[in-house]
Scaffold this motif. Structure first.
Motif, PDB file in Angstrom:
ATOM      1  N   SER A 230      37.263  45.808  15.813  1.00  0.00           N
ATOM      2  CA  SER A 230      37.685  46.989  15.530  1.00  0.00           C
ATOM      3  C   SER A 230      37.455  47.800  14.165  1.00  0.00           C
ATOM      4  O   SER A 230      37.131  48.886  14.004  1.00  0.00           O
ATOM      5  CB  SER A 230      39.246  47.422  16.124  1.00  0.00           C
ATOM      6  N   GLU A 231      37.734  46.695  13.142  1.00  0.00           N
ATOM      7  CA  GLU A 231      37.177  47.247  11.754  1.00  0.00           C
ATOM      8  C   GLU A 231      35.870  47.503  11.616  1.00  0.00           C
ATOM      9  O   GLU A 231      35.592  48.554  10.966  1.00  0.00           O
ATOM     10  CB  GLU A 231      37.821  46.239  10.800  1.00  0.00           C
ATOM     11  N   ALA A 232      34.880  46.742  12.214  1.00  0.00           N
ATOM     12  CA  ALA A 232      33.325  47.033  11.918  1.00  0.00           C
ATOM     13  C   ALA A 232      33.190  48.407  12.589  1.00  0.00           C
ATOM     14  O   ALA A 232      32.604  49.353  11.925  1.00  0.00           O
ATOM     15  CB  ALA A 232      32.766  45.927  12.417  1.00  0.00           C
ATOM     16  N   ALA A 233      33.791  48.712  13.785  1.00  0.00           N
ATOM     17  CA  ALA A 233      33.274  49.660  14.444  1.00  0.00           C
ATOM     18  C   ALA A 233      34.142  50.915  13.913  1.00  0.00           C
ATOM     19  O   ALA A 233      33.495  52.088  13.816  1.00  0.00           O
ATOM     20  CB  ALA A 233      33.854  49.830  16.002  1.00  0.00           C
ATOM     21  N   SER A 234      35.198  50.665  13.099  1.00  0.00           N
ATOM     22  CA  SER A 234      35.990  52.127  12.510  1.00  0.00           C
ATOM     23  C   SER A 234      35.287  52.331  11.207  1.00  0.00           C
ATOM     24  O   SER A 234      34.853  53.586  10.844  1.00  0.00           O
ATOM     25  CB  SER A 234      37.270  51.606  12.182  1.00  0.00           C
ATOM     26  N   LEU A 235      34.773  51.370  10.470  1.00  0.00           N
ATOM     27  CA  LEU A 235      33.932  51.661   9.343  1.00  0.00           C
ATOM     28  C   LEU A 235      32.682  52.274   9.537  1.00  0.00           C
ATOM     29  O   LEU A 235      32.207  53.229   8.694  1.00  0.00           O
ATOM     30  CB  LEU A 235      33.785  50.445   8.427  1.00  0.00           C
ATOM     31  N   ILE A 236      32.077  51.715  10.390  1.00  0.00           N
ATOM     32  CA  ILE A 236      30.668  52.540  10.618  1.00  0.00           C
ATOM     33  C   ILE A 236      30.970  53.933  11.325  1.00  0.00           C
ATOM     34  O   ILE A 236      30.309  54.917  10.867  1.00  0.00           O
ATOM     35  CB  ILE A 236      30.115  51.625  11.986  1.00  0.00           C
ATOM     36  N   GLN A 237      32.048  54.065  12.175  1.00  0.00           N
ATOM     37  CA  GLN A 237      32.325  55.360  12.483  1.00  0.00           C
ATOM     38  C   GLN A 237      32.480  56.303  11.618  1.00  0.00           C
ATOM     39  O   GLN A 237      32.229  57.610  11.632  1.00  0.00           O
ATOM     40  CB  GLN A 237      33.505  55.443  13.688  1.00  0.00           C
ATOM     41  N   MET A 238      33.141  55.651  10.278  1.00  0.00           N
ATOM     42  CA  MET A 238      33.620  56.794   9.182  1.00  0.00           C
ATOM     43  C   MET A 238      32.457  57.150   8.470  1.00  0.00           C
ATOM     44  O   MET A 238      32.461  58.028   7.618  1.00  0.00           O
ATOM     45  CB  MET A 238      35.102  56.050   8.861  1.00  0.00           C
ATOM     46  N   ALA A 239      31.621  56.050   8.323  1.00  0.00           N
ATOM     47  CA  ALA A 239      30.738  56.258   7.448  1.00  0.00           C
ATOM     48  C   ALA A 239      29.227  56.539   7.644  1.00  0.00           C
ATOM     49  O   ALA A 239      28.410  56.866   7.039  1.00  0.00           O
ATOM     50  CB  ALA A 239      30.743  54.824   6.346  1.00  0.00           C
ATOM     51  N   ASP A 240      29.148  56.516   9.245  1.00  0.00           N
ATOM     52  CA  ASP A 240      27.645  56.738   9.728  1.00  0.00           C
ATOM     53  C   ASP A 240      27.466  58.122   9.685  1.00  0.00           C
ATOM     54  O   ASP A 240      27.730  58.878  10.805  1.00  0.00           O
ATOM     55  CB  ASP A 240      27.922  56.008  11.175  1.00  0.00           C
ATOM     56  N   GLU A 241      26.766  58.646   8.814  1.00  0.00           N
ATOM     57  CA  GLU A 241      26.666  60.354   8.783  1.00  0.00           C
ATOM     58  C   GLU A 241      25.350  60.767   9.607  1.00  0.00           C
ATOM     59  O   GLU A 241      25.560  61.993  10.163  1.00  0.00           O
ATOM     60  CB  GLU A 241      26.232  60.475   7.150  1.00  0.00           C
ATOM     61  N   ASN A 242      24.661  59.829  10.089  1.00  0.00           N
ATOM     62  CA  ASN A 242      23.489  60.447  10.865  1.00  0.00           C
ATOM     63  C   ASN A 242      23.832  59.828  12.513  1.00  0.00           C
ATOM     64  O   ASN A 242      23.050  60.398  13.193  1.00  0.00           O
ATOM     65  CB  ASN A 242      22.260  60.041  10.356  1.00  0.00           C
ATOM     66  N   ASN A 243      25.128  59.073  12.559  1.00  0.00           N
ATOM     67  CA  ASN A 243      25.527  58.792  14.026  1.00  0.00           C
ATOM     68  C   ASN A 243      24.454  58.144  14.671  1.00  0.00           C
ATOM     69  O   ASN A 243      24.094  58.154  15.731  1.00  0.00           O
ATOM     70  CB  ASN A 243      25.683  60.240  14.930  1.00  0.00           C
TER      71      ASN A 243
END
Length: 321
Positions: free
Chosen positions: A276-289
């Protein structure tokens, strides 16, 4: 005992004898407060040296971490790579706490019999608080002796004694083995003590005693006087807890937290956390989705990975319940 310890100059500092309120790599503190350093702890490990570091040092550190996490060398961090990295960092925290616990245990085990008696711990604690050897001997031998400890120290000793008894398994001899002493200091690392830690947090947060924690109870401000100057920080703090409740703790999204959900949430070795932490961090920082992180995205979100002073200011009003 106290005189011999004092004469030998083998006193431990008080910080070594206090039970740690903060548990590295665990989402919630023992008093029910969110661990505001969780992101940093599961990404950079020992983060204290970077608290006051300059921007150049922080960027350098993030670059180093990025290329360590990127194990397939494709210049991107995938969720799987981030999960594996987080698991490694959490294990590092466990190893650090184990080393610290062993050091303290060996110091307290003066007769080297493989156990530490409560009296030995009690004496060390009193001496570390500045109590004379004579008074320490009296207080340890006479439960009703009136000592000179301040109210907070007395309250801590009572709490420690209960925790000591909980960690003292078969045989219950008021002595702790190395394994039991580790459970005493770090209950999150012991299955039995984790159960008790969850109960303690439930008791702190479950205001209506219905064995569930509602969103209202989870975001309630700690007891105490309301400072109107801190209302913006209070709101920030509550918003953070509401987000944690809905996105991380309440696994079935039914608007309440059960004991089992809290147990999953508090168990740092549960793979749910790294996922969940990995998914959350990517969701928040992944600017180009694109579902992964580039070096630019990581550096652009430095506050997310290294911590933000703005966020810390809001949270610091409620570091303790």
């Amino acid at each position: 005992m106290a005189a011999a310890i004092a004469a030998a100059g083998s006193l431990l500092p008080l910080d070594d004898l206090k039970l740690p309120d903060h548990l590295d790599g665990v989402r919630m503190e023992q008093d029910g407060h969110l661990n505001r350093d969780y992101h940093k702890e599961v990404i950079i490990g020992n983060h204290e040296e970077f608290e006051e570091g300059d921007e150049e040092e922080k960027e350098k550190k993030l670059r180093e971490i990025f290329f360590k996490v990127d194990t397939d060398l494709d210049t991107y961090i995938s969720q799987e790579e981030l999960e594996e990295w987080i698991q490694v960092k959490v294990q590092e925290h466990f190893d650090e706490s184990t080393d610290e616990t062993e050091r303290i245990f060996k110091h307290l085990d003066s007769d080297k019999d493989g156990t530490v008696a409560w009296e030995e711990f009690h004496v060390h604690f009193l001496l570390a608080k500045g109590v004379s050897a004579e008074e320490a001997e009296k207080q340890v031998s006479d439960y009703y002796a009136v000592g000179s400890l301040d109210p907070d120290a007395k309250e801590n000793l009572i709490r420690y004694k209960f925790r000591w008894a909980e960690a003292d398994l078969d045989p219950q001899d008021n002595k702790l083995t190395m394994e039991e002493f580790a459970s005493f200091r770090h209950p999150e690392q012991s299955k039995d003590m984790l159960e008790r830690l969850v109960k303690e947090i439930m008791d702190n947060l479950d205001q209506d005693s219905n064995d569930e924690i509602s969103l209202k109870e989870f975001v309630a401000l700690p007891p105490g006087e309301i400072e109107y100057a801190a209302q913006d920080s209070d709101k920030m703090w509550q918003n953070e807890r509401e987000k944690e409740f809905k996105e991380v703790v309440d696994l079935n999204s039914d608007g309440k937290i059960t004991k089992d959900e809290l147990k999953v949430y508090m168990d740092p070795k549960n793979p749910t956390h790294s996922r969940s932490e990995a998914a959350s961090l990517i969701q928040m920082a992944d600017e180009n989705n694109d579902g992964k992180l580039s070096l630019t995205e990581v550096l652009d979100n430095e506050d997310l990975f290294m911590g933000s002073k703005m966020v810390h200011t809001g949270q610091s009003f409620h570091d303790e319940f």
